[in-house]
Design a protein around this motif. Structure first.
Motif, short mmCIF file in Angstrom:
data_model
loop_
_atom_site.label_atom_id
_atom_site.label_comp_id
_atom_site.label_asym_id
_atom_site.label_seq_id
_atom_site.Cartn_x
_atom_site.Cartn_y
_atom_site.Cartn_z
N ALA A 426 -0.86 4.49 -8.51
CA ALA A 426 -1.44 3.80 -7.35
C ALA A 426 -0.79 4.25 -6.05
N PHE A 434 0.94 0.04 -1.21
CA PHE A 434 -0.26 -0.28 -2.00
C PHE A 434 0.07 -0.27 -3.49
N SER A 437 2.25 -3.41 -4.45
CA SER A 437 1.55 -4.70 -4.42
C SER A 437 0.51 -4.80 -5.53
N LEU A 438 -0.23 -3.72 -5.79
CA LEU A 438 -1.24 -3.74 -6.86
C LEU A 438 -0.58 -3.89 -8.23
N THR A 439 0.46 -3.10 -8.48
CA THR A 439 1.10 -3.13 -9.80
C THR A 439 1.84 -4.44 -10.02
N LEU A 441 0.89 -7.32 -8.96
CA LEU A 441 -0.16 -8.27 -9.34
C LEU A 441 -0.59 -8.08 -10.79
N LEU A 442 -0.85 -6.84 -11.18
CA LEU A 442 -1.28 -6.56 -12.56
C LEU A 442 -0.19 -6.91 -13.56
N TRP A 463 -0.04 -15.16 -9.95
CA TRP A 463 -1.16 -14.49 -9.29
C TRP A 463 -1.41 -14.92 -7.84
N GLY A 467 -1.31 -11.98 -5.39
CA GLY A 467 -2.69 -11.74 -4.96
C GLY A 467 -2.82 -11.76 -3.45
N PHE A 470 -1.29 -8.52 -2.08
CA PHE A 470 -2.14 -7.35 -2.28
C PHE A 470 -3.36 -7.38 -1.35
N THR A 474 -4.00 -4.60 1.55
CA THR A 474 -5.21 -3.78 1.42
C THR A 474 -6.15 -3.99 2.59
#
Length: 495
Positions: A426, A434, A437-439, A441-442, A463, A467, A470, A474
């Motif tokens: 990512a 980015f 923050s994405l990873t 969350l996942l 989350w 969330g 992220f 974004t």
């Protein structure tokens, strides 16, 4: 009265001064340095004095030297990136770098060396450099940009948002982030060294310097003297290049910068921009939000590197993320008001070598401030610090290779490899903020990484907070045009 005297004796007995032992009482130097980390008792918002609360060691000169080199280079890069689009003269960059070296020295001593000894030094926000041309093209004002970064940084520090996000970041996510930063940084410096060698038509010098640096680093690792990597690699790189015929000369004469903020913010002097307007603050608002949001992964990586390098029972001297944010915010606010070109973050070129050398923050911080003042006033050290055979190897062995090692160490155990791989993937797509923050969350949702860890988190930690982080990051990136293949949502940020 007797009770007060007894309490005083008890406090003195538990103090650093009472617990300190000379290095001759330890079998190895490493044991002495680890003992120093374990007995320190740093005090927040109270005076921390040399020799009473900490000591200076030879090892402190290593991070101080590496940090000074990094500061000269990074501030110069930011000032030059602004100077080009604004049409400023070449001497603007040199004078503003001198100015910033003086400014930062004051804040280093005040916070990291005196009042907040677990706050890392307020350095330079390297990831912002590619965004500066967009800021200038949109009509952004450096003072407005800096003041908003300082304001948002204070809000994040006061709310303890930085330490909260650090707790929500798993080892896999953090390890992957370190791997990405270390890998990208190493590649960039190798390419930079070869580009310099190609420009002087002596490409073989870059190859010889890098091979020599690799062998030296391996030997230092074998001898357990890795903390000497920065000075010896700089000596090897610079000496080898000079002996092989690479051109070098000292050009920056001694001097003192203009210390008048009105000069720097004049309409016909300094930045030649005058004072910012309300519109100036509106233009840079999304960039300031992004800059502060990117602090958390940066600060977290530095703190984790300390945790890996330091011994057990040394938690008290490890970097405090929230205190570092307070220090960085204060330094950013005052620096911007005074006319400096720096945009701040945690000082990576200082904290990583300091962790390798097993040294706490304050002693090396004082030396860094002294080195910065010497470099700024004397001038000649600035020429040496930005010479590629010295600069590139210093950053490689002092920052990026250690980050790679720390990332690998964090992803050795448990179900961490999935998260680490996704962070790298990512981050390559957009940028480290980015990817982090994405990873995060996942990972916290339990889609990747350790499912047991995810099940133990509250709904807020699992989350809601990740969330929001992220979506905020974004959205801001989409507004200013940082998402690949997607034009900026606001027309004013489209180039």
């Amino acid at each position: 009265m007797n009770k007060d005297a007894e309490n005083k004796r008890h406090v003195d007995k538990d103090s650093y001064e009472a617990k300190h032992k000379p290095s001759s009482e330890f079998e190895t130097r490493e044991q002495y340095l680890e003992h120093e980390l374990q007995i320190m008792a740093p005090k927040r918002w109270r005076p921390n004095l040399p020799f009473r609360d900490y000591r200076f060691e030879w090892e402190d000169t290593i991070p101080a030297m590496a940090g000074t080199i990094g500061k000269v280079v990074m501030v110069g890069a930011i000032a030059a990136t602004f100077a080009g689009p604004l049409g400023l003269a070449d001497n603007f960059v040199l004078e503003n770098v001198r100015y910033e070296l003086i400014i930062v020295s004051f804040f280093i001593i005040l916070f990291s060396g005196f009042l907040l000894p677990t706050a890392n030094l307020a350095g330079t926000h390297g990831p912002l450099i590619p965004l500066i041309p967009i800021v200038v093209a949109a009509g952004g004002h450096p003072m407005a940009f800096g003041l908003l970064i300082g304001a948002f940084g204070f809000l994040l520090a006061i709310s303890k948002g930085g330490s909260l996000l650090a707790k929500l970041t798993s080892k896999g996510v953090c390890g992957g982030l370190l791997l990405y930063l270390g890998f990208i940084g190493t590649i960039s410096q190798v390419k930079k060294l070869f580009s310099w060698a190609d420009a002087i038509q002596m490409s073989h010098i870059a190859f010889i310097v890098i091979i020599g640096t690799i062998l030296l680093y391996a030997l230092l690792e074998h001898w357990k003297k890795r903390w000497l990597a920065v000075p010896l690699s700089c000596l090897l790189g610079g000496g080898t290049a000079f002996l092989l015929g690479a051109p070098f000369s000292f050009k920056t004469a001694p001097g003192f910068p203009n210390m008048n903020p009105m000069y720097w913010w004049g309409e016909n002097t300094g930045w030649m921009l005058g004072m910012p307007s309300v519109e100036s603050f509106i233009v840079v608002l999304p960039f300031a939000v992004l800059a502060v949001a990117m602090w958390s992964p940066d600060f977290l990586g530095h703190q984790v590197f300390q945790k890996i390098s330091y011994p057990e029972r040394s938690e008290k001297v490890q970097m405090n993320i929230d205190d570092t944010m307070v220090s960085a915010s204060a330094r950013q606010t005052i620096g911007s008001l005074m006319g400096g070109a720096n945009f701040t973050s945690s000082w990576g070129t200082y904290i990583v070598p300091a962790a390798i050398a097993k040294r706490p923050i304050p002693a090396g911080a004082i030396l860094t401030a002294i080195f910065c003042v010497i470099a700024g006033l004397w001038g000649y050290p600035m020429d040496l610090a930005i010479w590629e055979p010295v600069l590139c190897v210093a950053l490689i062995v002092g920052v990026f290779i250690p980050l790679l090692e720390a990332g690998m160490e964090m992803t050795r155990e448990g179900k961490t490899t999935q998260s680490a791989a996704i962070v790298v993937f990512a981050s390559t797509l957009v940028n480290p903020a980015f990817g982090w923050s994405l990873t995060m969350l996942l990972d916290n949702l339990g889609l990747i990484g350790c499912k047991e860890r995810s099940s133990e988190l509250t709904r807020m930690s699992r989350w809601i907070i990740p969330g929001i982080m992220f979506l905020t990051l974004t959205s801001v990136m989409a507004i200013v045009g940082l998402l690949p293949g997607i034009p900026a949502l606001l027309e004013g940020f489209r180039q």
